[in-house]
Design an enzyme around this catalytic site. Structure first.
Site, PDB file in Angstrom:
ATOM      1  NE  ARG A   1     -11.558  18.759  17.401  1.00 36.79           N
ATOM      2  CZ  ARG A   1     -10.922  19.941  17.479  1.00 36.79           C
ATOM      3  NH1 ARG A   1     -11.505  21.052  16.795  1.00 36.79           N
ATOM      4  NH2 ARG A   1     -10.395  20.291  18.833  1.00 36.79           N
TER       5      ARG A   1
ATOM      6  CE  LYS B   1     -13.582  -0.877  -1.736  1.00 39.86           C
ATOM      7  NZ  LYS B   1     -12.319  -0.561  -1.423  1.00 39.86           N
TER       8      LYS B   1
ATOM      9  NE  ARG C   1     -14.922  -1.701   2.776  1.00 44.15           N
ATOM     10  CZ  ARG C   1     -14.855  -0.393   2.691  1.00 44.15           C
ATOM     11  NH1 ARG C   1     -15.446   0.281   3.151  1.00 44.15           N
ATOM     12  NH2 ARG C   1     -13.709   0.156   2.113  1.00 44.15           N
TER      13      ARG C   1
ATOM     14  CG  HIS D   1      -6.474  -8.666   0.887  1.00 45.30           C
ATOM     15  ND1 HIS D   1      -7.025  -9.059   0.000  1.00 45.30           N
ATOM     16  CD2 HIS D   1      -6.183  -7.310   1.059  1.00 45.30           C
ATOM     17  CE1 HIS D   1      -7.067  -8.067  -1.200  1.00 45.30           C
ATOM     18  NE2 HIS D   1      -6.437  -7.041  -0.539  1.00 45.30           N
TER      19      HIS D   1
ATOM     20  CG  HIS E   1      -2.577  -8.175   4.520  1.00 48.62           C
ATOM     21  ND1 HIS E   1      -3.529  -7.737   5.163  1.00 48.62           N
ATOM     22  CD2 HIS E   1      -2.332  -7.366   3.295  1.00 48.62           C
ATOM     23  CE1 HIS E   1      -4.176  -6.720   4.592  1.00 48.62           C
ATOM     24  NE2 HIS E   1      -3.464  -6.405   3.635  1.00 48.62           N
TER      25      HIS E   1
ATOM     26  CG  HIS F   1      -1.675  -4.600  -1.913  1.00 51.43           C
ATOM     27  ND1 HIS F   1      -1.717  -5.170  -0.702  1.00 51.43           N
ATOM     28  CD2 HIS F   1      -3.043  -4.497  -2.154  1.00 51.43           C
ATOM     29  CE1 HIS F   1      -2.922  -5.074  -0.365  1.00 51.43           C
ATOM     30  NE2 HIS F   1      -3.701  -4.760  -1.458  1.00 51.43           N
TER      31      HIS F   1
HETATM   32  N1  LIG Z   1      -7.959   1.949   1.078  1.00 56.15           N
HETATM   33  C1  LIG Z   1      -8.277   1.056   0.700  1.00 56.15           C
HETATM   34  O1  LIG Z   1      -9.241   0.661   0.605  1.00 56.15           O
HETATM   35  C2  LIG Z   1      -7.185   0.138  -0.036  1.00 56.15           C
HETATM   36  C3  LIG Z   1      -7.532  -1.211  -0.787  1.00 56.15           C
HETATM   37  C4  LIG Z   1      -6.300  -1.414  -1.744  1.00 56.15           C
HETATM   38  C5  LIG Z   1      -4.893  -1.161  -1.320  1.00 56.15           C
HETATM   39  N2  LIG Z   1      -4.778  -0.038  -0.640  1.00 56.15           N
HETATM   40  C6  LIG Z   1      -3.516   0.449  -0.455  1.00 56.15           C
HETATM   41  O2  LIG Z   1      -2.900   0.960  -1.396  1.00 56.15           O
HETATM   42  C7  LIG Z   1      -1.591   0.798  -1.536  1.00 56.15           C
HETATM   43  C8  LIG Z   1      -1.077   0.446  -2.796  1.00 56.15           C
HETATM   44  O3  LIG Z   1      -1.497   1.200  -4.088  1.00 56.15           O
HETATM   45  P1  LIG Z   1      -0.902   1.248  -5.226  1.00 56.15           P
HETATM   46  O4  LIG Z   1      -0.499   0.024  -5.912  1.00 56.15           O
HETATM   47  O5  LIG Z   1      -1.643   2.143  -6.136  1.00 56.15           O
HETATM   48  O6  LIG Z   1       0.673   1.800  -4.967  1.00 56.15           O
HETATM   49  P2  LIG Z   1       1.292   3.193  -5.073  1.00 56.15           P
HETATM   50  O7  LIG Z   1       0.391   4.207  -4.529  1.00 56.15           O
HETATM   51  O8  LIG Z   1       2.671   3.112  -4.507  1.00 56.15           O
HETATM   52  O9  LIG Z   1       1.850   3.258  -6.853  1.00 56.15           O
HETATM   53  C9  LIG Z   1       2.565   2.284  -7.271  1.00 56.15           C
HETATM   54  C10 LIG Z   1       3.534   3.170  -8.242  1.00 56.15           C
HETATM   55  O10 LIG Z   1       3.077   3.614  -9.069  1.00 56.15           O
HETATM   56  C11 LIG Z   1       3.490   5.094  -9.280  1.00 56.15           C
HETATM   57  N3  LIG Z   1       2.400   5.378 -10.256  1.00 56.15           N
HETATM   58  C12 LIG Z   1       1.094   5.756  -9.716  1.00 56.15           C
HETATM   59  N4  LIG Z   1       0.354   6.312 -10.778  1.00 56.15           N
HETATM   60  C13 LIG Z   1       1.275   6.497 -11.831  1.00 56.15           C
HETATM   61  C14 LIG Z   1       1.205   6.663 -13.057  1.00 56.15           C
HETATM   62  N5  LIG Z   1      -0.320   6.950 -13.618  1.00 56.15           N
HETATM   63  N6  LIG Z   1       1.918   6.597 -13.880  1.00 56.15           N
HETATM   64  C15 LIG Z   1       3.142   6.320 -13.729  1.00 56.15           C
HETATM   65  N7  LIG Z   1       3.421   5.788 -12.185  1.00 56.15           N
HETATM   66  C16 LIG Z   1       2.503   6.123 -11.515  1.00 56.15           C
HETATM   67  C17 LIG Z   1       3.643   5.446  -8.191  1.00 56.15           C
HETATM   68  O11 LIG Z   1       4.433   6.549  -7.922  1.00 56.15           O
HETATM   69  C18 LIG Z   1       4.401   3.952  -7.412  1.00 56.15           C
HETATM   70  O12 LIG Z   1       5.624   4.297  -7.565  1.00 56.15           O
HETATM   71  C19 LIG Z   1      -1.359   0.095  -0.309  1.00 56.15           C
HETATM   72  O13 LIG Z   1      -0.678   0.793   0.730  1.00 56.15           O
HETATM   73  C20 LIG Z   1      -2.428  -0.813   0.009  1.00 56.15           C
HETATM   74  O14 LIG Z   1      -2.427  -0.727   1.297  1.00 56.15           O
HETATM   75  C21 LIG Z   1      -5.802   0.658  -0.005  1.00 56.15           C
END
Ligand SMILES: NC(=O)c1ccc[n+]([C@@H]2O[C@H](COP(=O)([O-])OP(=O)(O)OC[C@H]3O[C@@H](n4cnc5c(N)ncnc54)[C@H](O)[C@@H]3O)[C@@H](O)[C@H]2O)c1
Length: 376
Positions: free
Chosen positions: A128, A234, A248, A255, A259, A273
């Protein structure tokens, strides 16, 4: 934009008793044990990470935690968006239970947005709710997903549809981790940095126009400043509207269009993304120009800057075919940002002047999408 040089920075996310600090600097992973130790009630944690990051940075984190007397159990998941799934959520929860994580313990998310969103959601529902710490390793995660408490996974019905608001206890941003990040991922994250300037800080966008190349090529000072300003924006928006009932939503600039393109390309490596957000932001500016909301010329300025970062800005930049405009509109309707059949977009009066446009006419969107596709 303040031009003072600094090696470390700190940004507070003000949420009353759930407030937390974002620490930003070079080499902070090595200090993780010392910095985070005061947050632990007992010296045990589980680190959720992915297979790429585990090979690069997991041992350094574990060694730092061990030097502060904290025992850590790693949970290594496959890399990629497909990991934000029910299956891997279950694996993560079971892994955390097997690691002996109890109600008063802390979980660490070490990775990009995929790991942060998934591990944060697992923490939100495990027993939880247990606390967690974000150590973001991509630029996108450092400026966006690790801050603000949106956690979750994807469903067959769409992205991020299953989730919870669960704020981290701390965010530790080490810019040195970006040195191992592939260039395309770095650029995709840069789109989110540019987003902050475009949505609400024209001065920051102008600073990015002058310093974007240094940020991308690895200048530590420029990176710290860009990440700090992004996190400040942010944090301010999240403090004002934690659960997105108002302001927000501005963070969704680019997006709704983005999206739809991500869905149309199957959330694959065809379009990351951040790349989808880059096209989406350029489209939001072009659409705003078409509707007479912003003077002609702003869209071209935005495109010029995004192109400097080697980001796509047009449908023509995408290899392969795309669904026809009606289908893209259909995807937008299903997006959770559609309310009562009306489309909500974040549109702009200018650079740094985004606003929430509710009830945007579908016929205007369709006409715009048709023009965009005709140019592709
Ligand atoms: N929660 C939120 O507010 C929010 C906001 C924006 C995006 N998101 C989400 O974030 C996700 C995208 O995140 P992302 O772009 O970080 O993608 P990701 O987490 O898939 O990372 C991208 C790639 O980089 C690799 N990687 C990560 N760090 C590394 C490093 N230091 N060195 C080498 N490789 C590395 C990962 O293994 C992956 O292959 C999506 O699912 C999106 O919906 C969430």
């Amino acid at each position: 934009m303040n031009t003072t040089e600094f090696a470390h920075a700190s940004v507070a996310v003000e949420l009353g008793s759930r407030s937390y600090e974002i620490a930003i600097g070079e080499g902070l992973l090595k200090e993780a044990g010392k910095r985070l130790r005061p947050l632990f009630k007992r010296p045990l944690t589980a680190i959720v990470t992915d297979s790429h990051v585990a090979g690069l940075h997991l041992e350094a984190l574990r060694a730092s935690l061990a030097s502060a007397g904290i025992d850590s159990k790693p949970i290594v998941l496959p890399a990629g968006e497909a990991t934000k799934s029910y299956r891997h959520l279950a694996d993560t929860c079971d892994g955390l239970l097997a690691a002996g994580i109890e109600r008063r313990d802390l979980v660490i998310a070490l990775g990009g947005g995929v790991i942060g969103d998934l591990a944060g959601f697992a923490a939100a529902i495990l027993r939880r709710g247990v606390d967690f710490i974000q150590i973001p390793t991509t630029l996108l995660a450092q400026v966006d997903s690790s801050v603000g408490g949106k956690t979750g996974i994807n469903s067959a019905h769409g992205k991020n549809l299953i989730g919870a608001f669960h704020q981290p206890r701390a965010v530790l941003i080490d810019i040195a981790l970006l040195d191992t990040l592939p260039g395309r991922e770095l650029a995709a994250g840069y789109a989110e940095v540019a987003k902050y300037g475009l949505l609400g800080d024209a001065e920051f966008f102008a600073w990015l126009e002058a310093n974007g190349a240094s940020i991308l090529s690895g200048d530590a000072q420029a990176r710290i400043k860009a990440i700090t300003r992004s996190c400040e924006m942010k944090a301010r928006i999240v403090a004002e509207d934690e659960t997105e009932t108002g302001v927000r939503a501005l963070l969704n600039l680019g997006h709704t269009f983005g999206h739809a393109l991500e869905a149309a390309t199957g959330y694959s490596s065809r379009l990351l993304h951040g790349e989808a957000v880059a096209i989406g932001m350029a489209q939001a500016f072009r659409f705003s120009e078409k509707l007479g909301l912003t003077p002609t010329g702003n869209a071209a300025r935005v495109e010029r800057h995004l192109r400097l970062a080697k980001l796509p800005t047009r449908l023509a930049d995408l290899a392969g075919s795309l669904p026809e405009p009606r289908k893209l509109l259909e995807i937008m309707r299903q997006d959770k940002k559609a309310v009562a059949g009306k489309l909500t977009f974040i549109l702009v009066h200018g650079v740094g002047e985004a606003f929430i446009a509710r009830g945007v006419e579908e016929k205007d969107v369709l006409e715009f999408l048709a023009e965009e596709q005709a140019q592709a």
